[in-house]
Design a protein around this motif. Structure first.
Motif, PDB file in Angstrom:
ATOM      1  N   ARG A 273      24.618  44.775  37.717  1.00  0.00           N
ATOM      2  CA  ARG A 273      23.331  44.736  37.010  1.00  0.00           C
ATOM      3  C   ARG A 273      22.445  43.678  37.653  1.00  0.00           C
ATOM      4  NH1 ARG A 273      22.511  43.387  30.537  1.00  0.00           N
ATOM      5  NH2 ARG A 273      20.253  43.774  30.452  1.00  0.00           N
ATOM      6  N   SER A 274      21.363  44.121  38.289  1.00  0.00           N
ATOM      7  CA  SER A 274      20.465  43.186  38.944  1.00  0.00           C
ATOM      8  C   SER A 274      19.442  42.632  37.958  1.00  0.00           C
ATOM      9  CB  SER A 274      19.742  43.871  40.110  1.00  0.00           C
ATOM     10  OG  SER A 274      18.711  44.723  39.619  1.00  0.00           O
ATOM     11  N   GLU A 275      18.682  41.661  38.402  1.00  0.00           N
ATOM     12  CA  GLU A 275      17.628  41.086  37.565  1.00  0.00           C
ATOM     13  C   GLU A 275      16.557  42.117  37.234  1.00  0.00           C
ATOM     14  OE1 GLU A 275      17.522  38.156  36.216  1.00  0.00           O
ATOM     15  OE2 GLU A 275      19.236  37.203  37.207  1.00  0.00           O
ATOM     16  N   THR A 276      16.429  43.146  38.077  1.00  0.00           N
ATOM     17  CA  THR A 276      15.429  44.195  37.849  1.00  0.00           C
ATOM     18  C   THR A 276      16.041  45.445  37.220  1.00  0.00           C
ATOM     19  OG1 THR A 276      15.730  44.997  40.125  1.00  0.00           O
ATOM     20  CG2 THR A 276      13.975  43.377  39.741  1.00  0.00           C
ATOM     21  N   GLU A 277      17.242  45.302  36.663  1.00  0.00           N
ATOM     22  CA  GLU A 277      17.953  46.366  35.941  1.00  0.00           C
ATOM     23  C   GLU A 277      18.359  47.540  36.834  1.00  0.00           C
ATOM     24  OE1 GLU A 277      19.163  45.659  33.367  1.00  0.00           O
ATOM     25  OE2 GLU A 277      17.874  44.522  32.030  1.00  0.00           O
ATOM     26  N   ILE A 278      18.665  47.255  38.088  1.00  0.00           N
ATOM     27  CA  ILE A 278      19.314  48.243  38.940  1.00  0.00           C
ATOM     28  C   ILE A 278      20.804  48.195  38.617  1.00  0.00           C
ATOM     29  CG2 ILE A 278      19.835  48.956  41.299  1.00  0.00           C
ATOM     30  CD1 ILE A 278      16.922  49.322  40.508  1.00  0.00           C
ATOM     31  N   ARG A 279      21.372  49.342  38.243  1.00  0.00           N
ATOM     32  CA  ARG A 279      22.763  49.377  37.761  1.00  0.00           C
ATOM     33  C   ARG A 279      23.603  50.297  38.638  1.00  0.00           C
ATOM     34  NH1 ARG A 279      22.941  47.643  31.549  1.00  0.00           N
ATOM     35  NH2 ARG A 279      20.782  46.996  31.281  1.00  0.00           N
ATOM     36  N   ASP A 280      23.776  49.877  39.875  1.00  0.00           N
ATOM     37  CA  ASP A 280      24.620  50.588  40.812  1.00  0.00           C
ATOM     38  C   ASP A 280      25.999  49.930  40.865  1.00  0.00           C
ATOM     39  OD1 ASP A 280      22.645  52.430  41.435  1.00  0.00           O
ATOM     40  OD2 ASP A 280      21.869  51.242  43.103  1.00  0.00           O
ATOM     41  N   LEU A 281      26.912  50.511  41.645  1.00  0.00           N
ATOM     42  CA  LEU A 281      28.288  50.031  41.656  1.00  0.00           C
ATOM     43  C   LEU A 281      28.463  48.820  42.566  1.00  0.00           C
ATOM     44  CD1 LEU A 281      30.471  53.245  41.764  1.00  0.00           C
ATOM     45  CD2 LEU A 281      29.392  52.101  39.829  1.00  0.00           C
ATOM     46  N   GLY A 282      29.237  47.855  42.061  1.00  0.00           N
ATOM     47  CA  GLY A 282      29.632  46.713  42.858  1.00  0.00           C
ATOM     48  C   GLY A 282      31.132  46.711  43.067  1.00  0.00           C
ATOM     49  N   ILE A 283      31.579  46.160  44.186  1.00  0.00           N
ATOM     50  CA  ILE A 283      33.005  46.039  44.475  1.00  0.00           C
ATOM     51  C   ILE A 283      33.341  44.584  44.757  1.00  0.00           C
ATOM     52  CG2 ILE A 283      32.569  46.690  46.908  1.00  0.00           C
ATOM     53  CD1 ILE A 283      35.470  47.759  46.980  1.00  0.00           C
ATOM     54  N   ALA A 284      34.372  44.097  44.083  1.00  0.00           N
ATOM     55  CA  ALA A 284      34.936  42.778  44.363  1.00  0.00           C
ATOM     56  C   ALA A 284      36.259  43.002  45.073  1.00  0.00           C
ATOM     57  CB  ALA A 284      35.121  41.988  43.078  1.00  0.00           C
ATOM     58  N   LYS A 285      36.432  42.362  46.211  1.00  0.00           N
ATOM     59  CA  LYS A 285      37.618  42.592  47.046  1.00  0.00           C
ATOM     60  C   LYS A 285      38.338  41.264  47.276  1.00  0.00           C
ATOM     61  CE  LYS A 285      38.802  44.163  51.707  1.00  0.00           C
ATOM     62  NZ  LYS A 285      40.131  44.660  51.313  1.00  0.00           N
ATOM     63  N   PHE A 286      39.654  41.279  47.038  1.00  0.00           N
ATOM     64  CA  PHE A 286      40.471  40.093  47.290  1.00  0.00           C
ATOM     65  C   PHE A 286      40.889  40.095  48.748  1.00  0.00           C
ATOM     66  CE2 PHE A 286      44.260  37.424  47.175  1.00  0.00           C
ATOM     67  CZ  PHE A 286      43.842  36.374  46.354  1.00  0.00           C
ATOM     68  N   GLU A 287      40.509  39.036  49.470  1.00  0.00           N
ATOM     69  CA  GLU A 287      40.738  39.002  50.901  1.00  0.00           C
ATOM     70  C   GLU A 287      41.027  37.578  51.347  1.00  0.00           C
ATOM     71  OE1 GLU A 287      37.821  39.932  54.558  1.00  0.00           O
ATOM     72  OE2 GLU A 287      38.047  41.601  53.163  1.00  0.00           O
ATOM     73  N   ASN A 288      42.106  37.403  52.074  1.00  0.00           N
ATOM     74  CA  ASN A 288      42.479  36.089  52.607  1.00  0.00           C
ATOM     75  C   ASN A 288      42.572  35.021  51.522  1.00  0.00           C
ATOM     76  OD1 ASN A 288      42.503  37.124  55.276  1.00  0.00           O
ATOM     77  ND2 ASN A 288      40.282  36.844  55.418  1.00  0.00           N
ATOM     78  N   GLY A 289      43.140  35.410  50.373  1.00  0.00           N
ATOM     79  CA  GLY A 289      43.403  34.453  49.316  1.00  0.00           C
ATOM     80  C   GLY A 289      42.261  34.182  48.369  1.00  0.00           C
ATOM     81  N   ASN A 290      41.129  34.900  48.534  1.00  0.00           N
ATOM     82  CA  ASN A 290      39.978  34.679  47.665  1.00  0.00           C
ATOM     83  C   ASN A 290      39.274  35.993  47.369  1.00  0.00           C
ATOM     84  OD1 ASN A 290      39.653  31.584  47.533  1.00  0.00           O
ATOM     85  ND2 ASN A 290      39.821  31.940  49.742  1.00  0.00           N
ATOM     86  N   TRP A 291      38.520  35.985  46.268  1.00  0.00           N
ATOM     87  CA  TRP A 291      37.691  37.131  45.939  1.00  0.00           C
ATOM     88  C   TRP A 291      36.369  37.016  46.676  1.00  0.00           C
ATOM     89  CZ3 TRP A 291      39.374  41.324  43.405  1.00  0.00           C
ATOM     90  CH2 TRP A 291      40.540  41.200  42.651  1.00  0.00           C
TER      91      TRP A 291
END
Length: 411
Positions: free
Chosen positions: A242-260
């Motif tokens: 959810r962006s500040e301008t109400e764009i509601r597209d998909l986000g991905i969080a990926k765990f990589e090298n010990g961190n998100w």
């Protein structure tokens, strides 16, 4: 008492045909399997609803549901044994649960076969004050005393969780309203709060101990499901951002090298909507391949799309349109080969499924079942076991809701 259709099998599957497609559609396969209804779960005095299907790392398929009456909610499950499901087992029950058509209870299994289940329980008088509660079972019969997943102790919304085994442990992701101040939803399903909904993730061991916890994103859509999968490089969590301008597209969080990693877009539909669409994504992974299905209403044009990644979710290909033009969304997806997935969605009173590969080649749509467009019909579920896809959905056509289960062999 739950009633079943024993071993009775009714053939429902049929092709909708290529005539339903515009000239702009990508080339399609010409063969398709049929769908067979194999079970019906119903009760003479309670609603049977909110099914969830999953297949464990051991290759065992489970179905869970809520038995709902005016006085109590009972969370139950059954295990697939051959072609039928085992007698029902109660996981937990309560009179103060939050039961919602889109935010349904779920189960998963650790690598050693330990079962974990999650449901929602009220934490205060506010309509959307509820917690995610977890219970664990070593044998599927005795379940631990349910405990709250999160530690903030705020009477705010927590839910829309997803679970995926991570090594010997379990990754649980959820929407967390600790910063919202307990505001409720307006008629557009949005929040009238001061802070923002976040998405968080935690790791549990088989005894229910929380090993770690993170905030993955500080501003996300308020009431769309999260989804998670395990790649060769570690877990990915996908959600409606959810962006500040109400764009509601998909986000991905990926765990990589010990961190998100910081949230990245799956694809920019640029859907601007000042309300939560209550229509989250689903993800499936196989080795380095990741497939994501989602609903978008960008430009007032409802669509179901699928996009593939061949680098463990670092980047995604241009998506392929899946639906026939009048979709409700409510998607599910399962990888069936290294570069091919089956996608399930709802459209014009039907639950449909079709194949799609990473090149955009589409299989013909197959009707799994008829279904109402009401919220009470919930979200259809799909899981893969061997060469068979299993489906479950809520049938709300009668005075009391019931759950039906079907199967389809994968070609």
């Amino acid at each position: 008492m739950i009633k079943k259709i024993g071993n009775q099998i009714i053939v429902l599957g049929f092709l909708l045909g290529t005539a339903l497609f515009s000239c702009g559609e990508k080339k399609q396969e010409t063969n398709a399997p049929s769908v067979e209804i194999v079970e019906e779960f119903s009760s003479e005095n309670a609603h049977i609803e909110e099914p969830y299907l999953f297949t464990s790392p051991q290759g065992e398929t489970y179905l869970s549901w809520i038995e709902k009456s005016d006085s109590i909610n009972i969370f139950k499950f059954s295990k697939l044994e051959g072609e039928t499901f085992s007698p029902e087992t109660t996981i937990a029950q309560g009179t103060d649960w939050f039961v919602n058509w889109a935010d349904y209870p779920q189960m998963s299994a650790f690598a050693d076969g330990t079962l974990v289940a999650a449901f929602l329980q009220k934490s205060g008088e506010g309509t959307f004050a509820y917690d995610v509660r977890i219970t664990i079972s070593k044998d599927g019969k005795q379940w631990s005393e349910p405990f709250v997943l999160h530690d903030d102790k705020t009477q705010t919304e927590h839910g829309f969780f997803s679970m995926v085994p991570w090594g010997e442990n379990m990754l649980v992701s959820w929407l967390d309203g600790r910063n919202t101040g307990g505001g409720g939803h307006d008629h557009s399903h949005d929040h009238g709060h001061h802070g923002q909904m976040t998405v968080r993730a935690g790791v549990l061991d088989t005894d229910g101990n929380k090993i770690d916890e993170w905030e993955l994103d500080k501003r996300v859509c308020d009431c769309c499901q999260t989804t998670s999968a395990m790649t060769e490089e570690g877990p990915v969590v996908i959600f409606r951002d959810r962006s500040e301008t109400e764009i509601r597209d998909l986000g991905i969080a990926k765990f990589e090298n010990g961190n998100w990693k910081e949230t990245a877009p799956v694809y920019m539909d640029l859907w601007e909507i000042a309300a939560c669409p209550v229509n989250g994504p689903r993800v499936s992974a196989m080795e380095n391949q990741v497939a994501v299905a989602w609903y978008t209403g960008a430009k007032d044009n409802p669509e179901v799309k699928v996009s593939f990644s061949d680098d463990n979710g670092k980047s995604f290909e241009t998506p392929t349109k899946i639906d026939l033009g009048q979709t409700l969304g409510r998607v599910d997806i399962e990888m069936i080969a290294q570069d091919k997935a089956m996608v399930c969605w709802m459209e014009e009173g039907k639950i449909l499924v079709r194949s799609v590969d990473s090149s955009g080649k589409l299989g013909n749509p197959i009707q799994v079942a008829t279904s109402s467009d009401k919220r009470s019909s919930g979200f259809p579920q799909m899981t893969k076991n061997g060469n068979t896809l299993w489906f479950a959905w809520t049938d709300d056509s009668g005075d009391l809701k019931k759950v039906k289960v079907a199967k389809m062999e994968v070609i």
